[in-house]
Scaffold this motif. Structure first.
Motif, short mmCIF file in Angstrom:
data_model
loop_
_atom_site.label_atom_id
_atom_site.label_comp_id
_atom_site.label_asym_id
_atom_site.label_seq_id
_atom_site.Cartn_x
_atom_site.Cartn_y
_atom_site.Cartn_z
N LEU A 53 5.32 3.97 14.62
CA LEU A 53 4.01 4.22 13.73
C LEU A 53 4.34 3.63 12.23
O LEU A 53 5.52 3.65 11.64
CB LEU A 53 3.62 5.68 13.85
CG LEU A 53 4.58 6.54 13.01
CD1 LEU A 53 3.62 8.01 12.86
CD2 LEU A 53 5.83 6.75 13.59
N MET A 54 3.41 3.12 11.64
CA MET A 54 3.64 2.65 10.30
C MET A 54 3.85 3.98 9.30
O MET A 54 4.58 3.91 8.28
CB MET A 54 2.71 1.66 9.80
CG MET A 54 2.86 0.36 10.33
SD MET A 54 4.40 -0.34 10.21
CE MET A 54 4.53 -0.35 8.53
N PRO A 55 2.73 4.95 9.33
CA PRO A 55 2.85 6.05 8.23
C PRO A 55 4.01 6.76 8.65
O PRO A 55 4.69 6.43 9.59
CB PRO A 55 1.58 6.83 8.74
CG PRO A 55 0.75 5.85 9.56
CD PRO A 55 1.71 5.19 10.17
N HIS A 56 4.63 7.74 7.57
CA HIS A 56 5.80 8.45 7.39
C HIS A 56 5.73 9.68 7.57
O HIS A 56 5.84 10.74 6.74
CB HIS A 56 6.52 8.04 6.25
CG HIS A 56 6.96 6.71 5.92
ND1 HIS A 56 8.20 6.40 5.93
CD2 HIS A 56 6.37 5.42 5.58
CE1 HIS A 56 8.40 4.92 5.89
NE2 HIS A 56 7.34 4.47 5.51
N VAL B 227 0.59 -1.25 -0.05
CA VAL B 227 0.16 0.03 0.00
C VAL B 227 0.84 1.07 0.00
O VAL B 227 1.62 1.13 0.89
CB VAL B 227 -0.79 -0.04 1.41
CG1 VAL B 227 -1.65 1.52 1.21
CG2 VAL B 227 -1.82 -1.23 1.09
N CYS B 228 0.66 2.21 -0.82
CA CYS B 228 1.36 3.36 -0.97
C CYS B 228 0.37 4.41 -1.18
O CYS B 228 -0.06 4.71 -2.34
CB CYS B 228 2.37 3.34 -2.18
SG CYS B 228 3.64 4.70 -2.30
N ARG B 229 -0.05 5.33 -0.29
CA ARG B 229 -1.03 6.28 -0.37
C ARG B 229 -0.86 7.39 0.72
O ARG B 229 -0.04 7.14 1.87
CB ARG B 229 -2.21 5.59 -0.45
CG ARG B 229 -2.79 5.29 0.97
CD ARG B 229 -3.97 4.28 0.67
NE ARG B 229 -4.73 4.10 1.90
CZ ARG B 229 -5.70 3.45 2.18
NH1 ARG B 229 -6.18 2.43 1.07
NH2 ARG B 229 -6.69 3.53 3.27
N ASP B 230 -1.48 8.84 0.50
CA ASP B 230 -1.56 9.68 1.50
C ASP B 230 -2.62 9.07 2.39
O ASP B 230 -3.84 9.05 1.78
CB ASP B 230 -1.59 10.77 0.75
CG ASP B 230 -0.59 11.27 -0.01
OD1 ASP B 230 0.64 11.03 0.32
OD2 ASP B 230 -0.90 12.11 -0.82
N ILE C 161 -4.72 14.22 10.53
CA ILE C 161 -3.53 14.47 9.58
C ILE C 161 -3.64 13.61 8.44
O ILE C 161 -4.03 12.58 8.51
CB ILE C 161 -2.42 14.44 10.37
CG1 ILE C 161 -2.21 12.97 10.75
CG2 ILE C 161 -2.41 15.24 11.49
CD1 ILE C 161 -0.72 12.87 11.48
N VAL C 162 -2.91 13.98 7.48
CA VAL C 162 -2.61 13.23 6.24
C VAL C 162 -0.83 13.04 6.23
O VAL C 162 -0.27 14.21 6.08
CB VAL C 162 -2.90 14.00 5.09
CG1 VAL C 162 -2.71 13.24 3.69
CG2 VAL C 162 -4.64 14.02 5.12
N VAL C 163 -0.63 11.77 6.17
CA VAL C 163 0.83 11.52 6.07
C VAL C 163 1.12 10.41 5.18
O VAL C 163 0.09 9.51 4.97
CB VAL C 163 1.12 11.16 7.43
CG1 VAL C 163 2.60 10.46 7.41
CG2 VAL C 163 1.35 12.39 8.26
N PRO C 164 1.82 10.20 4.16
CA PRO C 164 1.99 8.93 3.36
C PRO C 164 2.24 7.60 4.21
O PRO C 164 2.93 7.59 5.39
CB PRO C 164 3.33 9.28 2.54
CG PRO C 164 3.74 10.77 2.62
CD PRO C 164 2.90 11.12 4.07
N LEU C 165 1.65 6.59 3.71
CA LEU C 165 1.86 5.27 4.26
C LEU C 165 2.34 4.28 3.06
O LEU C 165 1.93 4.50 1.99
CB LEU C 165 0.55 4.78 4.64
CG LEU C 165 0.32 3.31 5.04
CD1 LEU C 165 1.00 3.15 6.31
CD2 LEU C 165 -0.99 2.71 5.08
N LYS C 166 3.32 3.45 3.28
CA LYS C 166 3.95 2.61 2.09
C LYS C 166 4.60 1.35 2.79
O LYS C 166 5.66 1.63 3.28
CB LYS C 166 4.93 3.53 1.29
CG LYS C 166 5.96 4.51 2.20
CD LYS C 166 7.14 5.11 1.33
CE LYS C 166 8.27 5.40 2.37
NZ LYS C 166 9.60 5.50 1.84
N SER C 167 3.78 0.54 2.69
CA SER C 167 4.24 -0.69 3.31
C SER C 167 3.44 -1.71 2.87
O SER C 167 2.33 -1.85 2.58
CB SER C 167 4.09 -0.53 5.18
OG SER C 167 2.71 -0.18 5.28
#
Lengths: 77, 235
Positions: free
Chosen positions: B200-203, B119-122, B144-150
Motif C-alpha cells: 500500500l502507498m499510505p503509511h 503529495v503529503c497529506r492525511d 480510515i485516515v492515514v498519512p500519504l507521502k509520495s
C-alpha cells in the motif's frame, strides 16, 4: 570493448506526465510544432566480448527496464 | 502441554535498506500492536525466523534507476520472496510497496504522480477487504485516515491484471475523495492471490495513536498480522 546502448521508454498506454510537462514548456520558449514527448532513459554499457544477446536481453528486461510499464531496445554500437 | 501463544511471541521483521526512512516508525507500530520488532538488514541472507515482515517506506538506494528497483535484488529480498511463497505475511508500505512490485511479489507498478507533485497529506481511504493477513481486524468497507507521502504513488497495471485483482477481491485499499496521484481505479493497496502479501502507498505506521498521527486507524494492520500469525501457529 564493445559498447551496448539500451534505451527505455514508458509504454504508450502509460501516462507520462514528465513528457507532457516538456511539451508544455516548449511553446513558452517560442519552439513550436512538438505534439508529444515521451521521456525515457538511455544506458551505455561497456561489455566483455563474450556477453551474448540473451544476456543483454536479461540485463535490459530484468533490471534496466520494468516490462510492466516500459519498452526497451538493445543496440550494439 | 505448551501454553497458548500470545502476541508477544510474535516476531515481526522490519527491513532497513540504505535510504529507508520509516523503519523506526514501523518497528514502533509493531511494538504498539503487541508484537516484537526484529531489525533486518539489506545484506541479511535470512529472516532470523521472524513470523512476518514489514518492508517500510523511504528512498531505498536513493530511488536510483526506479523506485524499489535496486532493493528488489538485494539478499534480504530474495529471502522475503522465499518466505512469502511459504505464506509468511509481508507488508510493503510506500517504497516497500514499490519494492514488492519490482520483486514480482505483487503485480503492477508505481509510477510518477499524474500531477508531478510530491503529495503529503492525511488521506481518507476505504478498506475494501478484510480477507488478507494485514486487514483482518477491519470491517470490510471501513473508512480510515492515514498519512500519504509520495511522488511515485500512481498505481498502474494492465487490463487483465486489474480484472484479476477486482475479480479475486485483491484490491485492499482505495483512495476516497480527489485522487492524490491518478492511480488507476483509485487503487491505494493490493494483495497477493493468497492474501498474505499486501502493498500500500499510505503509511499505517504513522497512524497508530492520536498523539503522533492523524488517527490510530493504522494500528489494526499490525494487529491483524499478529492474528494471522497466531492463527496459523494454532492450526
Amino acid at each position: 570493448m564493445p559498447r551496448v546502448v539500451v534505451d527505455v521508454v514508458p509504454k504508450p498506454e502509460i501516462l507520462d506526465p514528465q513528457g507532457q510537462a516538456i511539451v508544455r514548456a516548449l511553446p513558452r520558449m517560442g519552439l513550436r510544432g512538438v505534439r508529444d514527448v515521451r521521456q525515457g532513459k538511455h544506458f551505455e554499457l561497456d561489455v566483455d566480448d563474450e556477453v551474448d544477446a540473451q544476456t543483454l536481453h536479461r540485463i535490459a528486461g530484468e533490471l534496466l527496464a520494468n516490462p510492466v510499464i516500459e519498452n526497451w531496445t538493445v543496440r550494439r554500437l | 502441554m505448551s501454553p497458548a501463544p500470545t502476541s508477544a511471541a510474535c516476531r515481526i521483521g522490519v527491513i532497513t535498506f540504505p535510504g529507508t526512512l520509516d523503519d523506526v516508525d514501523a518497528a514502533r507500530a509493531v511494538r504498539h500492536a503487541g508484537a516484537q520488532p526484529v531489525s533486518l538488514w539489506h545484506a541479511d541472507d535470512d529472516l532470523h525466523d521472524v513470523d512476518a515482515v514489514v518492508v517500510p517506506g523511504g528512498f531505498s538506494y536513493g530511488d536510483y534507476l526506479r523506485a524499489g528497483a535496486i532493493a528488489a535484488h538485494q539478499p534480504v529480498l530474495r529471502a522475503v520472496v522465499d518466505a512469502a511463497r511459504r505464506g509468511t505475511p509481508v507488508l510493503g508500505i510506500c517504497n516497500g510497496f514499490q519494492i514488492l512490485c519490482e520483486a514480482g511479489l505483487l503485480p503492477g507498478a508505481l509510477v510518477r504522480n499524474a500531477g508531478l507533485h510530491f503529495v503529503c497529506r492525511d488521506q481518507r481511504l476505504r478498506v475494501e477487504t478484510n480477507a488478507t493477513a494485514w486487514t483482518g481486524r477491519y470491517p470490510a468497507g471501513a473508512e480510515i485516515v492515514v498519512p500519504l507521502k509520495s511522488i511515485e504513488g500512481r498505481y498502474v497495471a494492465d487490463a487483465s491484471t486489474l480484472a484479476a485483482l477486482a475479480g479475486e477481491g485483491r484490491v485492499v485499499l482505495r483512495y476516497l475523495g480527489t485522487s492524490p496521484n491518478g492511480a488507476v481505479q483509485d487503487i491505494a493497496g493490493i494483495a497477493s492471490a493468497d492474501g498474505r502479501v499486501v502493498g500500500l502507498m499510505p503509511h499505517p505506521e504513522h497512524a497508530i495513536d492520536s498523539l503522533t498521527g492523524p488517527s490510530a486507524d493504522g494500528l489494526d494492520f499490525f494487529r491483524s498480522a499478529i492474528d494471522a500469525v497466531l492463527g496459523s501457529i494454532s492450526v
